[in-house]
Design a protein around this motif. Structure first.
Motif, short mmCIF file in Angstrom:
data_model
loop_
_atom_site.label_atom_id
_atom_site.label_comp_id
_atom_site.label_asym_id
_atom_site.label_seq_id
_atom_site.Cartn_x
_atom_site.Cartn_y
_atom_site.Cartn_z
N ASN A 4 6.25 4.91 42.69
CA ASN A 4 7.08 5.99 42.92
C ASN A 4 7.79 6.78 41.49
N LYS A 5 6.88 6.29 40.23
CA LYS A 5 7.41 6.77 39.25
C LYS A 5 6.64 8.12 38.92
N LEU A 6 7.25 8.89 38.35
CA LEU A 6 6.56 10.43 37.66
C LEU A 6 5.85 10.04 36.52
N ASN A 7 4.53 10.48 36.61
CA ASN A 7 3.65 9.76 35.56
C ASN A 7 3.86 11.20 34.36
N LEU A 8 4.00 10.60 33.13
CA LEU A 8 4.19 11.77 32.17
C LEU A 8 2.94 11.88 31.32
N ALA A 9 2.42 13.05 30.88
CA ALA A 9 1.60 13.20 29.59
C ALA A 9 2.49 13.84 28.57
N ILE A 10 2.63 13.29 27.45
CA ILE A 10 3.52 13.70 26.47
C ILE A 10 2.49 14.18 25.43
N PRO A 32 13.13 7.20 36.30
CA PRO A 32 12.06 7.66 37.41
C PRO A 32 10.69 8.01 36.77
N ALA A 33 10.50 7.66 35.62
CA ALA A 33 9.36 8.15 34.99
C ALA A 33 8.63 7.14 34.13
N GLN A 34 7.23 7.38 33.83
CA GLN A 34 6.41 6.38 32.84
C GLN A 34 5.67 7.13 32.19
N VAL A 35 5.29 6.70 31.00
CA VAL A 35 4.43 7.46 30.14
C VAL A 35 2.97 7.00 30.61
N SER A 36 2.16 7.97 30.91
CA SER A 36 0.65 7.54 31.29
C SER A 36 -0.05 7.82 29.71
N VAL A 37 0.22 8.99 29.22
CA VAL A 37 -0.54 9.08 27.91
C VAL A 37 0.07 9.92 27.05
N VAL A 38 -0.05 9.64 25.91
CA VAL A 38 0.38 10.60 24.57
C VAL A 38 -1.02 11.24 24.18
N LEU A 39 -0.70 12.51 23.92
CA LEU A 39 -1.92 13.27 23.41
C LEU A 39 -1.78 14.17 22.33
N SER A 40 -2.25 14.23 21.23
CA SER A 40 -1.97 15.17 20.15
C SER A 40 -3.30 15.87 19.77
N ASN A 41 -3.02 17.15 19.33
CA ASN A 41 -3.94 18.01 18.68
C ASN A 41 -4.39 17.77 17.30
N ARG A 42 -3.20 16.82 16.58
CA ARG A 42 -3.75 16.39 15.33
C ARG A 42 -4.06 15.06 15.10
N LEU A 57 -1.26 4.29 25.97
CA LEU A 57 -2.75 5.21 25.62
C LEU A 57 -2.41 6.38 25.02
N THR A 58 -3.48 6.51 24.16
CA THR A 58 -3.37 8.06 23.38
C THR A 58 -4.88 8.64 23.48
N GLU A 59 -4.64 9.97 23.39
CA GLU A 59 -5.87 10.77 23.01
C GLU A 59 -5.66 11.81 21.91
N ILE A 60 -6.63 11.93 21.34
CA ILE A 60 -6.67 13.17 20.23
C ILE A 60 -7.66 14.29 20.71
N VAL A 61 -7.25 15.37 20.77
CA VAL A 61 -8.09 16.67 21.02
C VAL A 61 -7.89 17.45 19.80
N ASP A 62 -8.58 17.30 18.86
CA ASP A 62 -8.26 18.09 17.46
C ASP A 62 -8.65 19.39 17.56
N ARG A 82 -8.25 12.03 32.38
CA ARG A 82 -8.43 10.67 32.59
C ARG A 82 -7.31 9.64 32.91
N HIS A 83 -6.34 10.37 32.94
CA HIS A 83 -4.76 9.76 33.36
C HIS A 83 -4.11 10.13 34.50
N PRO A 84 -3.35 9.40 35.06
CA PRO A 84 -2.48 10.31 36.11
C PRO A 84 -1.48 10.77 35.58
N VAL A 85 -1.34 12.10 35.98
CA VAL A 85 -0.52 12.75 35.24
C VAL A 85 0.27 14.00 36.29
#
Ligand code: GRF
Length: 204
Positions: A4-10, A32-42, A57-62, A82-85
């Motif tokens: 029941n937690k809100l899935n966050l993409a930061i 009431p939230a949890q971090v699914s993924v941290v994504l950076s463009n750098r 979990l992290t993702e880079i999209v440069d 690729r992640h629950p968001v």
């Protein structure tokens, strides 16, 4: 992951202190939230290292590796898929998202900005606030709309400007408030207490 937690993409581009404030809040079992993924463009973002140190979990999209904004955003969407968001939190993410991207996540993207919006959109807010001789400033958490730094305001925190403030001292005091405001806004959303009517937010 709790159901029941809100899935966050930061989404970040740099330092990641707001990201870290959200990560810290998510460690509280009652948050009431949890971090699914941290994504950076750098790839060189400090925040990515911090997120990894927290075991996230992290993702880079440069963005520099794509011919233009639309292929960059397509890759961003793929990475998010690729992640629950449930909610995208922009936290110092320095790319303007297209209307198509924003509309693909209706009322599911929020941002933090270091001014009392709608005043002082854009960059160098503290310099401009001081140059105008304002006596207060602050930060805003808001839903993202296609225009830059626009959209229904969820929370604002104000601070008083002191006579000897510099852009740096002001930025520091506002940043402290940002770290309180962002988790508070995510908590309200996670508790399903946020309604938008005629582009105005009501907190139930
Ligand atoms: C913050 O001041 C935020 O309001 C603005 O960019 C800065 C990001 O700082 N959008 P950090 O990366 O969260 O430390």
């Amino acid at each position: 992951m709790a159901l029941n937690k809100l899935n966050l993409a930061i989404l970040i581009s740099g330092r990641g202190s707001n990201m870290e404030a959200l990560i810290e809040s998510c460690r509280d079992p009652s948050f009431p939230a949890q971090v699914s993924v941290v994504l950076s463009n750098r790839p060189e973002s400090k925040g990515i290292e911090i997120a990894q140190n927290h075991g996230l979990l992290t993702e880079i999209v440069d963005h520099k590796t794509f011919p233009g904004p639309s292929s960059f955003e397509a890759a961003l969407q793929k990475a998010l898929a690729r992640h629950p968001v449930d909610l995208i939190c922009l936290a110092g993410f320095m790319r303007l998202l297209s209307p198509e991207f924003v509309q693909a996540w209706p009322d599911k993207i929020i941002n933090i900005h270091p001014s009392l919006l709608p005043d002082y959109k854009g960059l160098n807010t503290h310099e401009r606030v001081l140059a105008d001789g304002r006596n207060e400033s602050g930060c805003t958490v808001h839903f993202v709309r296609p225009a830059m730094d626009a959209g229904p305001v969820i929370i604002q925190k104000k601070i008083q400007i002191k006579q000897n403030d510099t852009p740096e001292t002001l930025a520091g005091r506002i940043l402290e408030q940002e770290h309180v405001a962002y988790p508070e806004a995510v908590r309200f959303i996670g508790e399903n207490r946020v309604r938008i009517t005629n582009e105005q937010v009501t907190i139930l």
